[in-house]
Design a protein around this motif. Structure first.
Motif, PDB file in Angstrom:
ATOM      1  N   ALA C  83       0.812  -1.215   0.000  1.00 39.88           N
ATOM      2  CA  ALA C  83       0.000   0.000   0.000  1.00 39.88           C
ATOM      3  C   ALA C  83       0.845   1.263   0.000  1.00 39.88           C
ATOM      4  O   ALA C  83       0.548   2.210  -0.738  1.00 39.88           O
ATOM      5  N   SER C  84       1.917   1.272   0.792  1.00 38.41           N
ATOM      6  CA  SER C  84       2.622   2.530   0.998  1.00 38.41           C
ATOM      7  C   SER C  84       3.269   3.051  -0.289  1.00 38.41           C
ATOM      8  O   SER C  84       3.052   4.220  -0.656  1.00 38.41           O
ATOM      9  N   PRO C  85       4.026   2.224  -1.036  1.00 39.81           N
ATOM     10  CA  PRO C  85       4.591   2.750  -2.282  1.00 39.81           C
ATOM     11  C   PRO C  85       3.517   3.123  -3.296  1.00 39.81           C
ATOM     12  O   PRO C  85       3.637   4.137  -4.003  1.00 39.81           O
ATOM     13  N   THR C  86       2.439   2.321  -3.330  1.00 42.27           N
ATOM     14  CA  THR C  86       1.367   2.647  -4.274  1.00 42.27           C
ATOM     15  C   THR C  86       0.759   4.005  -3.953  1.00 42.27           C
ATOM     16  O   THR C  86       0.522   4.820  -4.848  1.00 42.27           O
ATOM     17  N   ALA C  87       0.555   4.231  -2.663  1.00 47.12           N
ATOM     18  CA  ALA C  87      -0.050   5.507  -2.267  1.00 47.12           C
ATOM     19  C   ALA C  87       0.865   6.664  -2.628  1.00 47.12           C
ATOM     20  O   ALA C  87       0.428   7.681  -3.183  1.00 47.12           O
ATOM     21  N   THR C  88       2.160   6.500  -2.341  1.00 44.19           N
ATOM     22  CA  THR C  88       3.094   7.588  -2.665  1.00 44.19           C
ATOM     23  C   THR C  88       3.106   7.829  -4.168  1.00 44.19           C
ATOM     24  O   THR C  88       3.064   8.970  -4.625  1.00 44.19           O
ATOM     25  N   HIS C  89       3.135   6.731  -4.910  1.00 44.40           N
ATOM     26  CA  HIS C  89       3.112   6.880  -6.355  1.00 44.40           C
ATOM     27  C   HIS C  89       1.849   7.618  -6.803  1.00 44.40           C
ATOM     28  O   HIS C  89       1.894   8.493  -7.666  1.00 44.40           O
ATOM     29  N   GLY C  90       0.721   7.249  -6.171  1.00 44.12           N
ATOM     30  CA  GLY C  90      -0.544   7.901  -6.529  1.00 44.12           C
ATOM     31  C   GLY C  90      -0.497   9.387  -6.268  1.00 44.12           C
ATOM     32  O   GLY C  90      -0.965  10.192  -7.079  1.00 44.12           O
ATOM     33  N   ILE C  91       0.104   9.773  -5.146  1.00 47.48           N
ATOM     34  CA  ILE C  91       0.156  11.202  -4.816  1.00 47.48           C
ATOM     35  C   ILE C  91       1.028  11.935  -5.836  1.00 47.48           C
ATOM     36  O   ILE C  91       0.663  13.011  -6.340  1.00 47.48           O
ATOM     37  N   VAL C  92       2.173  11.324  -6.158  1.00 49.96           N
ATOM     38  CA  VAL C  92       3.045  11.948  -7.154  1.00 49.96           C
ATOM     39  C   VAL C  92       2.310  12.081  -8.489  1.00 49.96           C
ATOM     40  O   VAL C  92       2.340  13.129  -9.150  1.00 49.96           O
ATOM     41  N   ASP C  93       1.606  10.998  -8.830  1.00 45.66           N
ATOM     42  CA  ASP C  93       0.857  10.990 -10.089  1.00 45.66           C
ATOM     43  C   ASP C  93      -0.165  12.129 -10.111  1.00 45.66           C
ATOM     44  O   ASP C  93      -0.298  12.855 -11.109  1.00 45.66           O
ATOM     45  N   ALA C  94      -0.852  12.298  -8.989  1.00 49.11           N
ATOM     46  CA  ALA C  94      -1.840  13.374  -8.913  1.00 49.11           C
ATOM     47  C   ALA C  94      -1.166  14.720  -9.074  1.00 49.11           C
ATOM     48  O   ALA C  94      -1.689  15.620  -9.751  1.00 49.11           O
ATOM     49  N   GLY C  95       0.044  14.861  -8.474  1.00 51.49           N
ATOM     50  CA  GLY C  95       0.763  16.123  -8.600  1.00 51.49           C
ATOM     51  C   GLY C  95       1.129  16.406 -10.039  1.00 51.49           C
ATOM     52  O   GLY C  95       0.978  17.534 -10.532  1.00 51.49           O
ATOM     53  N   VAL C  96       1.607  15.359 -10.740  1.00 46.59           N
ATOM     54  CA  VAL C  96       1.970  15.551 -12.151  1.00 46.59           C
ATOM     55  C   VAL C  96       0.752  15.932 -12.968  1.00 46.59           C
ATOM     56  O   VAL C  96       0.771  16.850 -13.786  1.00 46.59           O
ATOM     57  N   ARG C  97      -0.377  15.241 -12.705  1.00 48.57           N
ATOM     58  CA  ARG C  97      -1.586  15.533 -13.480  1.00 48.57           C
ATOM     59  C   ARG C  97      -2.105  16.931 -13.192  1.00 48.57           C
ATOM     60  O   ARG C  97      -2.665  17.584 -14.074  1.00 48.57           O
ATOM     61  N   ALA C  98      -1.926  17.371 -11.966  1.00 54.10           N
ATOM     62  CA  ALA C  98      -2.402  18.711 -11.638  1.00 54.10           C
ATOM     63  C   ALA C  98      -1.451  19.772 -12.192  1.00 54.10           C
ATOM     64  O   ALA C  98      -1.746  20.960 -12.115  1.00 54.10           O
ATOM     65  N   GLY C  99      -0.298  19.357 -12.740  1.00 56.96           N
ATOM     66  CA  GLY C  99       0.575  20.309 -13.419  1.00 56.96           C
ATOM     67  C   GLY C  99       1.581  20.985 -12.524  1.00 56.96           C
ATOM     68  O   GLY C  99       2.023  22.094 -12.826  1.00 56.96           O
ATOM     69  N   LEU C 100       1.968  20.342 -11.429  1.00 58.83           N
ATOM     70  CA  LEU C 100       2.966  20.947 -10.554  1.00 58.83           C
ATOM     71  C   LEU C 100       4.353  20.648 -11.110  1.00 58.83           C
ATOM     72  O   LEU C 100       4.716  19.491 -11.303  1.00 58.83           O
ATOM     73  N   ALA C 101       5.119  21.702 -11.378  1.00 57.75           N
ATOM     74  CA  ALA C 101       6.453  21.495 -11.948  1.00 57.75           C
ATOM     75  C   ALA C 101       7.413  21.108 -10.851  1.00 57.75           C
ATOM     76  O   ALA C 101       7.350  21.663  -9.750  1.00 57.75           O
ATOM     77  N   PRO C 102       8.321  20.162 -11.114  1.00 59.41           N
ATOM     78  CA  PRO C 102       9.287  19.780 -10.083  1.00 59.41           C
ATOM     79  C   PRO C 102      10.303  20.879  -9.823  1.00 59.41           C
ATOM     80  O   PRO C 102      10.545  21.754 -10.661  1.00 59.41           O
ATOM     81  N   TRP C 103      10.898  20.807  -8.672  1.00 58.46           N
ATOM     82  CA  TRP C 103      11.867  21.812  -8.234  1.00 58.46           C
ATOM     83  C   TRP C 103      13.179  21.591  -8.975  1.00 58.46           C
ATOM     84  O   TRP C 103      13.593  20.472  -9.223  1.00 58.46           O
ATOM     85  N   THR C 104      13.823  22.659  -9.386  1.00 57.49           N
ATOM     86  CA  THR C 104      15.157  22.530  -9.977  1.00 57.49           C
ATOM     87  C   THR C 104      16.123  23.376  -9.162  1.00 57.49           C
ATOM     88  O   THR C 104      15.719  24.280  -8.433  1.00 57.49           O
ATOM     89  N   LYS C 105      17.399  23.079  -9.370  1.00 62.20           N
ATOM     90  CA  LYS C 105      18.407  23.709  -8.540  1.00 62.20           C
ATOM     91  C   LYS C 105      18.394  25.220  -8.725  1.00 62.20           C
ATOM     92  O   LYS C 105      18.241  25.720  -9.845  1.00 62.20           O
ATOM     93  N   GLY C 106      18.522  25.940  -7.619  1.00 63.35           N
ATOM     94  CA  GLY C 106      18.550  27.380  -7.709  1.00 63.35           C
ATOM     95  C   GLY C 106      17.213  28.023  -7.372  1.00 63.35           C
ATOM     96  O   GLY C 106      17.159  29.210  -7.075  1.00 63.35           O
ATOM     97  N   GLN C 107      16.126  27.213  -7.406  1.00 60.40           N
ATOM     98  CA  GLN C 107      14.834  27.798  -7.067  1.00 60.40           C
ATOM     99  C   GLN C 107      14.673  27.878  -5.558  1.00 60.40           C
ATOM    100  O   GLN C 107      15.439  27.278  -4.801  1.00 60.40           O
ATOM    101  N   LYS C 108      13.613  28.612  -5.160  1.00 56.80           N
ATOM    102  CA  LYS C 108      13.337  28.732  -3.737  1.00 56.80           C
ATOM    103  C   LYS C 108      12.683  27.450  -3.243  1.00 56.80           C
ATOM    104  O   LYS C 108      12.026  26.745  -3.995  1.00 56.80           O
ATOM    105  N   ARG C 109      12.871  27.178  -1.942  1.00 58.36           N
ATOM    106  CA  ARG C 109      12.171  26.037  -1.353  1.00 58.36           C
ATOM    107  C   ARG C 109      10.668  26.267  -1.379  1.00 58.36           C
ATOM    108  O   ARG C 109      10.201  27.390  -1.220  1.00 58.36           O
ATOM    109  N   ARG C 110       9.909  25.199  -1.606  1.00 60.85           N
ATOM    110  CA  ARG C 110       8.473  25.378  -1.596  1.00 60.85           C
ATOM    111  C   ARG C 110       7.837  24.615  -0.447  1.00 60.85           C
ATOM    112  O   ARG C 110       8.224  23.525  -0.161  1.00 60.85           O
TER     113      ARG C 110
END
Lengths: 496, 277, 110, 132
Positions: C83-110
């Motif tokens: 369950a735990s990896p699936t859930a984490t994967h699901g959350i990441v998947d939801a983030g990608v679908r919602a269009g959240l861009a990943p952090w890159t070096k040099g940006q501010k912490r979010r």
């Protein structure tokens, strides 16, 4: 069968609500008749119960066959014997009147609407009939939750107003629950009569004092007693008229009943009026409530909102009457629960009719209404006179008892507040009459004044309205009988 | 507002702390709450209802009337969510472009307004923003859901002997269906378990409870007095109470299951019954 | 202190070590996706190790009942492993679908 | 002084519930965001649940599920001191359910408000209302 009336009173509406909700999916036209039949049975058994109480005295009904305090029991005495028929009949009359409003405003959702309506009445009846403090909380939540649902279905601002009501209502209900928890921790019981039996040695306990304060604040929040009233006007104003016609007359009155029940049965008058002796302060709060309610109503240029502030003032009447701590005051308060439920129903039905026809309730929309809707406005006059307190309408008599109680208790401030608010009511209602009678009717769009055409509300809305209006006068005429046969037995022995 | 809030909080807190001075100490075996009613329940439950889990017995029998209204509270919450949020069919089905997906090939078809494909196994209707459900989540949930449901049924059935009962089991059962809706999409979930079915199940669940009580009424006992069922079930009155508790627990389970799904469906889609808010 | 106790202690403490690392990671990482990384991996491993330690500890006084309890604990382990990896994967998947861009070096912490 | 400390320690459950409850109450009154208020409401209700459940605890007692054998012949003598008070648990099951139901209704209302005004901040909504 009559020994099962206490169960039927609550069970028949509950089961019918479930049937209505299924019927909503199968055939929407069945919902309304089932609802009417259910509330009809409830009204029938509540009246039957009242007559049984008159014959036999207090009725105890053990649910599940367990005797209290192990199980839950219903106690029907003179107080709730009187309030029960009022709740069920008011709900039934408003239900009949709401048919057209539902057809006009949300025809698709008739099923859930009638389900919630009947569930809410179940909750209110249950609150009044139960003898168990925790059971009261559960039923209170049913009545509140369904009430939120019903009130939020209205104008654009209705959801926000209802969400504020929900916050306040939840705090109120939780405070009540906490107070019951405090009583449970010091007595170990949840049954009202049993708690009252166990309390006397604990009268000096800080926990009981806190329990009383918390319970009272919770109940006051729910009934919109003055400083805690802020949620009420918006919530009632922006709701659809079918819902506000149910909730405005009943919710506050039932909570006043709960307050009187807590004072009389759970904490006993000895604790409240002798040990605690804060009743003078509460009466002064009631004075402020009445005055502020009246003044705020004066400010409004909008019929429905004006009426909601009158509801706030009326709550002040009842709280003040109950806390005067004498026979006449309590009689007035109990009588006013009955009268105010009917009066408020009458005026809110009128608002419902006006909204149904005119689609507005600001003062500007009322022009020429006496010519346009003469029958509706005729009933409005009766309701208004009753709120003002003109004999022979019932409002006069309860106010009479309240003033009598105020004089006996030497609470002249309360008496002055009552008279002052009557005067303000005169101003309020005659202003409405003036607009409705003298100012010519005009359309929303054009300014051309044309002779008003009579466009009366349909018969299903007029008949309940007239039943209420006539009952206002009848209850007024038979006040003496009600007091002699019912209300005087409510008042515990040893009361002045 | 912040200052008013602070004042109210301080006053209320002071009152509560003041009152706590007269309370019995924590876990005091001699406190009134532990010595007045609870010994009766602990010592008599087994004789009177033959249910070893005292909480279940008190919940569904001694205070069964509370629990019936508790179920009704859940039911009314479901109805309120539906009443407030569900967008009526007439508003929703206004001319809009429909999207279908051919299941075997995965081809998406766009139909102009007014056209539709009759329901068949080859085509499924999808939303405009549809994306294929994620494979990992889909597979993971497919493995887990049967076990979750099995566990839920165990919890309902074993409410007499272990912690559990209708509410807990119903919630787990509802959660499994909600998990399905999350792992696929709402449209698929609603196709498996239609809105009408859910709405009727809610009412049926509460009716099983209230109906059991009413049956006792018809058998000339008080409402919810399960011992009246002894004649119908051909057992002694005490076992009848135990069976009566099981019946109402099943009713509670069904009602909670259906209501949880109903509330989720309405809230997660804001009444549109499509994916997303 | 027999060999069993030592194994249990080692498993338990390594489990706790990973759980602590996961908690620190959730606090320290800069954005949504990278925070889910410790939440998904370290928490799963940490609870697997700790649960196994419980199961072994329970077998100290060997009996059929203890064995059953240990098996139940191991079932929980399997459940978490799924369950735990699936859930984490699901959350990441939801983030990608919602269009959240990943952090890159040099940006501010979010 | 030691008296005071022992009182404080002996009743620590009440202090915890009061603190939690006041946090919830403050959030409900002072927060501007409607969903934060709902969160506060939930904390408030949970505090009361905590209070009730803590009443049920009895020193040296176990959960209120009786040990029992199978079959009609097996009888155990039950002592009330061995089991904790079941009643608060029953009551709180009801209160939890009520809390969930209230949460559902509150969220439904919040969604309706969001659909109308496109925001959940109370002051922004009130400005929009006034402008109309």
């Amino acid at each position: 069968m009559s020994e099962q009336y206490p169960a039927l009173l609550v069970i028949v509406p509950l089961l019918s609500a479930l049937v209505i909700s299924v019927a909503g999916w199968v055939n929407k036209r069945l919902c309304f008749p089932i609802a009417v039949a259910a509330l009809g049975v409830a009204a029938w058994s509540s009246v039957g119960l009242l007559f049984r109480v008159l014959d036999e005295g207090v009725i105890v009904y053990k649910l599940g066959g367990w005797s209290p305090p192990m199980g839950i029991a219903y106690y029907i005495d003179y107080l709730n014997g009187l309030v029960l028929p009022v709740v069920s009949i008011v709900a039934l009359l408003n239900l009949i009147s709401s048919k057209k409003i539902v057809e006009q405003q949300f025809p698709d959702k008739a099923g859930p609407f009638y389900t919630l309506y009947v569930l809410m009445v179940t909750g209110l009846l249950g609150i009044v009939v139960t003898g168990d403090a925790f059971n009261l909380y559960v039923l209170l939540e049913i009545a509140s939750l369904t009430g939120y649902g019903l009130l939020a279905m209205g104008e654009e601002r209705a959801p926000l107003a209802t969400l504020n009501y929900l916050y306040m209502g939840t705090i109120g209900a939780c405070f009540y629950l906490l107070g019951i928890g405090y009583l449970y921790i010091v007595t170990g019981s949840l049954n009202m009569v049993d708690i009252a039996r166990l309390l006397p040695p604990l009268y000096q306990s800080k926990a009981v004092l806190a329990a009383f304060i918390i319970c009272m604040v919770g109940v006051w929040l729910k009934m919109a007693f003055f400083p805690l009233h802020a949620w009420l006007p918006n919530a009632y104003t922006y709701a659809n008229s079918a819902s506000s016609g149910l909730i405005a007359p009943l919710m506050t009155k039932v909570m006043v009943y709960v307050m009187i029940r807590l004072i009389l049965t759970v904490f006993t008058p000895k604790f409240v009026f002798n040990t605690l002796a804060v009743h003078d302060a509460v009466v002064w709060l009631a004075v402020i409530a009445i005055v502020m309610g009246a003044v705020l109503a004066l400010k409004e240029r909008n019929l429905k909102k004006m009426l909601t502030y009158i509801v706030v003032a009326e709550v002040g009447y009842m709280v003040g009457g109950a806390w005067l701590g004498n026979r006449a005051g309590l009689t007035g308060a109990v009588l006013h629960i009955v009268n105010d439920a009917l009066m408020t129903l009458c005026v809110f039905l009128v608002v419902g009719n006006i909204v149904y026809k005119i689609k507005g309730y600001a003062f500007g929309d009322l022009k020429g209404l006496f010519a346009k809707m003469p029958f509706t406005m005729g009933a409005f006059v009766i309701g208004a006179l009753s709120i003002i307190g003109v004999p022979p309408t019932c409002g006069f008599f309860s106010k009479w008892y309240l003033i009598l109680g105020a004089i006996q208790a030497h609470q002249y401030g309360f008496m002055v507040a009552l008279l002052f608010s009557s005067l303000i009511n005169v101003v309020l209602f005659f202003r409405v009459f003036e607009i409705g009678f003298y100012e010519p009717f005009s359309d929303h769009e054009g300014h051309e004044h044309h002779p008003a055409v009579m466009a009366e509300a349909p018969l299903t809305m007029l008949v309940p309205l007239y039943v209420v209006a006539i009952s206002l006068i009848l209850v007024g005429l038979y006040t003496g009988d009600i007091v002699n046969h019912i209300v005087q037995f409510v008042i515990p022995k040893g009361f002045m | 507002m912040k200052i008013i809030g602070l004042i109210i909080v301080v006053v209320t807190g002071a009152l509560l702390i003041y009152a706590a001075a007269d309370f019995p100490a924590w876990s005091d075996p001699a406190s009134p709450a532990s010595t007045y009613l609870s010994p009766y329940f602990i010592e008599k439950t087994m004789e009177e209802t033959s249910v070893p889990n005292i909480v279940t017995a008190v919940l569904a029998d001694y205070r069964g009337f509370d629990t019936m209204f508790e179920t009704t509270v859940i039911f009314s919450a479901g109805v309120v969510c539906f009443f407030l949020l569900r967008i009526s069919r007439r508003e929703e089905e206004e001319p809009e472009t429909r999207y279908y997906r051919h299941v075997l090939t995965g081809v998406t078809i766009q139909l102009k307004e007014g056209y539709k494909i009759p329901p068949s196994a080859d085509f499924e209707r999808i939303d405009a923003v549809w994306t294929p459900p994620d494979l990992i989540i889909k597979t993971g949930c497919r493995i887990l859901i049967p076990f979750i449901q099995l566990f839920a049924l165990y919890v309902i059935a074993h409410g007499h002997h272990s912690p559990g009962g209708g509410f807990q089991g119903g919630v787990i059962l509802g959660a499994s269906v909600i998990l399905f809706a999350i792992s696929h999409d709402l449209r698929t979930a609603v196709r498996r378990m239609s809105e009408k079915l859910i709405g009727i199940l809610c009412a049926v669940g509460v009716s099983i409870y209230a109906g059991t009580g009413a049956l006792c009424l018809l058998l000339k006992q008080n409402f919810l007095d399960y011992s009246a069922l002894a004649g119908v079930l051909h057992v002694d009155p005490i076992t009848a109470r135990s069976h009566g508790i099981l019946m109402v627990e099943i009713g509670v389970g069904i009602a909670v299951l259906a209501t949880m799904i109903w509330i989720y469906n309405n809230i997660s889609s804001a009444g549109r019954y499509r994916q997303g808010l | 202190m027999d060999i069993m106790d030592i194994i249990v202690l080692v498993l338990l403490f390594s489990g706790l070590f990973f759980l602590t690392g996961g908690a620190v990671g959730i606090l320290r990482f800069p954005d949504f996706y990278s925070r889910l990384h410790p939440a998904g991996k370290l928490d799963t491993l940490g609870s697997l190790l700790a649960m196994t330690a419980f199961a072994l500890f329970n077998l100290h006084h060997f009996s059929l009942g203890a064995l059953l309890t240990s098996l139940k604990i191991l079932l929980i382990v399997v459940f978490i492993f799924l369950a735990s990896p699936t859930a984490t994967h699901g959350i990441v998947d939801a983030g990608v679908r919602a269009g959240l861009a990943p952090w890159t070096k040099g940006q501010k912490r979010r | 002084m030691t008296d005071l400390i022992s009182t404080v320690v002996a009743k620590y459950n009440y202090w915890i519930y009061i603190t939690l409850m006041m946090i919830g109450l403050y959030a409900m009154i002072a927060k501007n965001n409607l969903v934060k208020k709902i969160v506060g409401m939930n904390i408030f209700q949970t505090a009361i649940i905590l209070f009730y459940v803590s009443i049920g605890v009895k020193k040296g007692a176990t959960i209120p599920i009786l040990e029992h054998g199978h079959g009609p012949d097996v009888h155990h003598v039950v002592h009330a001191v061995d089991y904790i008070n079941p009643l608060p648990h029953v009551l709180m099951l009801t209160a939890i359910v009520v809390g969930v139901a209230t949460l559902g209704v509150a969220l439904a209302l919040a969604i309706r408000i969001y659909n109308n005004y496109n925001t959940l901040e109370e002051n922004e909504i009130l400005t929009q209302v006034r402008e109309k």
